[in-house]
Design an enzyme around this catalytic site. Structure first.
Site, mmCIF file in Angstrom:
data_model
loop_
_atom_site.group_PDB
_atom_site.id
_atom_site.type_symbol
_atom_site.label_atom_id
_atom_site.label_comp_id
_atom_site.label_asym_id
_atom_site.label_seq_id
_atom_site.Cartn_x
_atom_site.Cartn_y
_atom_site.Cartn_z
ATOM 1 N N ASP A 353 0.859 -1.171 0.000
ATOM 2 C CA ASP A 353 0.000 0.000 0.000
ATOM 3 C C ASP A 353 0.905 1.234 0.000
ATOM 4 O O ASP A 353 2.080 1.149 0.355
ATOM 5 C CB ASP A 353 -0.877 -0.049 1.260
ATOM 6 N N LYS A 483 -6.973 32.085 -0.504
ATOM 7 C CA LYS A 483 -6.319 30.865 -1.012
ATOM 8 C C LYS A 483 -7.384 29.978 -1.630
ATOM 9 O O LYS A 483 -8.573 30.053 -1.284
ATOM 10 C CB LYS A 483 -5.561 30.124 0.092
ATOM 11 N N ASP A 692 -3.514 -1.163 5.595
ATOM 12 C CA ASP A 692 -3.971 -0.657 6.890
ATOM 13 C C ASP A 692 -5.480 -0.523 6.987
ATOM 14 O O ASP A 692 -6.023 -0.373 8.069
ATOM 15 C CB ASP A 692 -3.315 0.699 7.202
ATOM 16 N N ASP A 696 -8.217 -3.553 2.715
ATOM 17 C CA ASP A 696 -7.038 -4.397 2.462
ATOM 18 C C ASP A 696 -7.189 -5.811 3.018
ATOM 19 O O ASP A 696 -6.375 -6.684 2.716
ATOM 20 C CB ASP A 696 -5.787 -3.763 3.093
#
Length: 996
Positions: A353, A483, A692, A696
């Site tokens: 990963d 921003k 994690d 998975d």
């Protein structure tokens, strides 16, 4: 039943196919019989609950604990020990039937084997008992209650009572109780990281934004968390049919199969069993031909089989693996399954990963663009990188805007921690900017306190910018900072700050901006633009009331100050770790749910894609041709999108895995991760998978070894894994690989050491049968070797260092734990020399006491007969039965001591398989201790008063220790010469025939 289960498993492996997010809401309501305002009626809910079942995960069929215990007690090597134990009891019964005064040697041996097998079985069960409880960890993610609209009323239900068609309501902090289609929401964000691997919070809306159900914004999934806002949605799937339910069922249904070490031990058992039974059968026939009775022949046969069983080997292997597991734990690799220690060493491919494993799992400012140049920010974990950009004129202005135009704040309880380790209230990008600004200015809060915020337009997905108005430090007026998405910021600017001077934003400057923006975006980084504007004091005097809803201040004609780009940077140790993997013959594949551009950028930075190696996209860009015109074979690396993988069959995937050494899979689903692992396994590779998230878990379970993250990893991933990285660092895997390969070599050496002594133990019985020679060693004495003096030296091999740099992964077909060359060395060469050493000592003592070799051959019947109390030796001396037995037991003790002495050298030569002892040295302190230990045990058994009655061990004259020593020296010289010739002629006859 098996076909049904196989069909169900294949269905679970298929990609998720939903249309509930694409069809109009009205059609969905008609299909499910529900309403977006009033939800289901109570009667509909009851009917749906019966039809679709409870909103819970179906537990898999579990094996009863007593069956698990029996498997540990009777499986594999234990079965061989059980057979040996039973045969000992049978032999003892036969001898007792023949002679009521028989000694209990076979009884003691049978009991000892029984003790060994029960103890090791219990230990293995204890280890296995802590293993996979995947479904339990999924259940821990289940929400307890849910708010549902039924009959137009909002009620609270147990989560398992929620059904398809229900209208549910969620708010900040709630766990989504089922898969839902969003019908209305306000500023709703969810955490899909456990499902998709996407670490950023994902905004939700009522619009279908993607055909892929995992990426569209109008679906929220079972088990995921609501991070912000509120929402309502119609339940489209519950329990096992939900996306997370499918993953749970898939993970718990997969069979990870036998570990490599388990297969190797099984192979070893077959060899030892075949040899023991064959040898026993041959000598049983010979016994008949020599005139022995069937009872005597049966006892001989049982004795030979038992003598071939290495009783202490199972305990030795278990202890060696345990010691290595403890050593790995100190290096941040926590092993959940003992056999996984060696499996990691067998790994030839790692499917890793990206987020948190290869990277630091924290967004960091990576680059900036100001003063017409791109500068690299310091992304090192200890801030030890280049920071020359701080002297630039444009940098302070960029940092000022970044510090002020942000809502992010440090959590007060972490103020004492280093900046990079502090938690932040705010999303990952905001946290990255805040931490960078804090390290650049010393105190962001100080800047904010001097230039107080008076108004703000928060960021939203429509505008894609954030604006805040601040007081000047001298309180003389106001200025604004902004921003947001770079292109949105640029279109609101008319000037740009270059080297401290404000100049017009002309086409040339816009082109410079676009080039920088494309370059940063091409590196897989998230880019934000920053600008500011000084508000005229005459138009905006002190006390002016700013309106954020209907802006009464300019938000165009601003001054552009620069760009910042963020990425989750690689861990410092990862590039070196990937390089070590390459040199050790391990292929590293990145498998991530992240965007292909980001995945490719990180893959290049860590070395998964080597410098100068191109993908088809790179070649197409370089040649300025369409990707379809590029020959895939001309690329050295491949980046495969999940959408492309979805359309591939097994052969196409196999072709990619075979052809490319450098591969990145991006935007992959949980099912696709599993398919990739199965594809790699089809190539005959041993696969390690790191992960994690919950997504998975199927791949972790299916892999030869699953490696979960200890810090960021979910409970589900940890339960599915065989090993946990306590520091979430890919570099720790390389440490584990090195330890795993080392322990395979060391167990092989330990077995070679243990098996060698079986020949000097067995040969006295063969001489007893073939030449009627009085027995040179007893069964109890053999037991003292196998479960006494040999155990600690065999275990000490676990501490032996490597002979060379990490070697290539072993070929499981060609390189076995025990092969014919090891058997040849242990049995046919070193073992034979040891047997000669033992018999030489035996004949020396017998000769010194009066029985020369020519007198001993053919003497067995008279020697063992109580009727002969006046048996004469070579010099005419008469020996009573008691005196003969005392001499025999003294010889047993001497033969035992001889084996210990020749095993000294055997232990030393087993330290290496190729290198000279003088190259390897005697640095293994545990092994040095073991040499002293086995000598002390031998002396203790020989000289302790009372041993003559307990174990029939008699004290030896001191010079009787010396006869085997020349043979011990011979073994050392012989093996050093063999290894020298092997090194001189690599791949030659000696290496082919003796290198194990």
């Amino acid at each position: 039943m098996g076909k049904k289960q196989g069909k169900q498993l294949s269905d679970l492996k298929k990609e998720l196919e939903l249309d509930q997010h694409k069809i109009p809401l009205e059609e969905l309501c008609r299909r499910l019989g529900t309403n977006t305002e009033t939800g289901l009626t109570s009667s509909q809910a009851k009917s749906h609950l019966e039809k679709y079942g409870p909103n819970a995960l179906t537990p898999p069929r579990t094996t009863p604990e007593w069956i698990k215990f029996c498997k540990q007690l009777f499986g594999g090597f234990q079965m061989l020990l059980w057979i040996g134990s039973i045969l000992c009891f049978i032999a003892y019964t036969m001898e007792k039937y023949k002679n009521p005064d028989v000694l209990g040697d076979n009884l003691y041996l049978g009991l000892a084997l029984l003790f060994v097998v029960i103890m090791t079985g219990c230990f293995a069960y204890y280890q296995d008992h802590n293993a996979s409880k995947i479904m339990d960890s999924f259940k821990n993610l289940m929400p307890q209650f849910a708010f549902v609209i039924r009959d137009g009323k909002k009620i609270q239900l147990k989560a398992e009572e929620v059904t398809v068609g229900d209208l549910v309501e969620v708010k900040f902090g709630d766990r989504i109780p089922a898969d839902i289609r969003i019908t209305s929401c306000q500023s709703m964000k969810v955490d899909n990281s456990s499902l998709t691997g996407e670490s950023e919070p994902q905004s939700r809306s009522t619009e279908c934004t993607n055909d892929n159900p995992l990426e569209t914004k109008n679906l929220a999934f079972f088990f995921t968390n609501t991070l912000e806002g509120t929402g309502r949605g119609i339940v489209i799937n519950v329990g096992d049919d939900s996306v997370m339910g499918r993953i749970a069922c898939l993970a718990s249904s997969l069979d990870s199969g036998k570990t490599p070490i388990a297969r190797e031990i099984e192979h070893f058992i077959h060899i030892i069993t075949a040899m023991a039974v064959s040898l026993a059968a041959v000598f049983a026939v010979i016994s008949f031909l020599y005139g022995y009775t069937w009872l005597e022949a049966a006892i001989f046969m049982i004795g030979i089989i038992v003598a071939k069983v290495p009783e202490g080997l199972l305990a030795t292997v278990t202890v060696c693996l345990t010691l290595t597991a403890k050593r790995m734990a100190k290096k941040n690799c926590l092993v959940r399954n003992l056999e996984a220690v060696e499996t990691l060493g067998s790994t030839s491919t790692i499917c890793s990963d990206k987020t948190g494993t290869l990277t630091q799992n924290r967004m960091t400012v990576a680059h900036m663009w100001f003063d017409q140049k791109i500068v690299t920010a310091d992304t090192t974990e200890n801030q030890s990188g280049n920071q020359l950009y701080r002297g630039s004129k444009g940098f302070p202005e960029l940092i000022r805007v970044a510090s002020l135009c942000s809502r992010a704040e440090f959590k007060t309880e972490h103020a004492h921690l280093p900046v990079l380790k502090r938690d932040v209230n705010g999303d990952a990008s905001e946290a990255a900017i805040l931490k960078f600004a804090e390290m650049s200015t010393g105190s962001v809060m100080n800047i904010r306190s001097k230039q107080k915020k008076v108004s703000e337009i928060p960021f939203n997905s429509a505008n894609k910018y954030q604006v805040s108005v601040h007081e000047r430090e001298d309180k003389s007026g106001y200025f604004l900072v902004m921003k947001g998405a770079p292109e949105r910021i640029l279109e609101r600017c008319s000037t740009i700050l270059i080297d401290g001077t404000e100049i017009p934003l002309d086409n040339h400057m816009k082109e410079c901006f676009n080039n920088a923006y494309m370059e940063l975006g091409g590196m897989g980084e998230r880019v934000l633009g920053f600008c500011d504007f000084e508000l005229p004091s005459d138009q905006y005097p002190r006390g002016y009331v700013f309106d954020a809803d209907e802006p009464n201040f300019p938000i165009s004609g601003l001054r552009f100050v620069g760009l910042m780009s963020m990425i989750d940077p690689p861990r410092a140790a990862v590039p070196d770790a990937v390089s070590k993997c390459r040199s050790a013959g391990i292929k590293v594949i990145m498998v991530t749910g992240d965007h292909p551009i980001t995945a490719k950028a990180i893959a290049r930075q860590v070395g998964i894609i080597s410098e100068g190696h191109e993908t088809v996209d790179d070649i197409a860009a370089r040649l300025n041709i369409p990707v379809s015109e590029v020959n895939p074979r001309s690329a050295q690396a491949a980046v495969i999108h999940g959408n492309d993988l979805k359309d591939m069959n097994s052969d196409q995937l196999d072709d990619i895995l075979r052809h490319y050494r450098e591969i990145v899979f991006a935007r992959t689903s949980p099912q696709q991760k599993l398919i990739i692992v199965e594809g790699v396994q089809r190539q005959g590779e041993f696969v390690a998978v790191t992960g994690d998230g919950v997504n998975d878990s199927p791949a972790l379970k299916k892999a030869d070894i699953g490696v979960a993250m200890g810090i960021a990893g979910s409970d589900v991933s940890k339960q599915a894994a065989d090993m946990i990285l306590l520091d979430d660092n890919f570099a720790s895997i390389v440490t584990g690989v090195e330890e795993g390969r080392l322990i395979f070599d060391n167990i092989k050496k330990s077995i070679a050491y243990t098996l060698t002594s079986k020949i000097p133990e067995l040969s006295p019985f063969l001489m007893y049968i073939l030449f009627d020679l009085p027995l040179a060693i007893g069964t109890v004495t053999i037991l003292c070797i196998d479960l006494g003096t040999d155990v600690v030296p065999a275990i000490s091999m676990a501490y032996e260092g490597p002979e060379a740099d990490p070697r290539k992964p072993r070929d499981p077909v060609k390189e076995k734990l025990v092969n014919e060359r090891l058997i040849s060395m242990a049995y046919g060469q070193i073992g034979v020399m040891q047997a000669f050493g033992g018999f030489f000592t035996y004949f020396v003592i017998m000769g010194e006491c009066g029985f020369l070799p020519n007198r001993l051959f053919g003497l067995r019947k008279w020697w063992e007969s109580k009727a002969y109390n006046d048996l004469t030796d070579s010099y005419g001396q008469e020996w009573t039965w008691d005196a003969r037995k005392q001499l025999e037991y003294t010889c047993h003790t001497a033969f035992f001591i001889s084996i210990v002495i020749v095993q000294w050298t055997d232990l030393i030569i087993c330290k290496t398989r190729r290198l000279s002892l003088f190259q390897q040295g005697m640095k293994n302190g545990t092994l040095n201790f073991a040499l002293v230990f086995e000598t002390c045990v031998a002396a203790f058994l020989s000289y302790t008063p009372g041993m003559d009655k307990g174990l029939r061990m008699y004290p030896l004259k001191i010079w009787w220790w010396f006869p085997p020593m020349p043979f011990s020296l011979l073994i050392l010289v012989y093996d050093e010469c063999r290894k020298f010739l092997m090194r001189r002629n690599p791949g030659g006859f000696l290496e082919r025939e003796t290198y194990y």
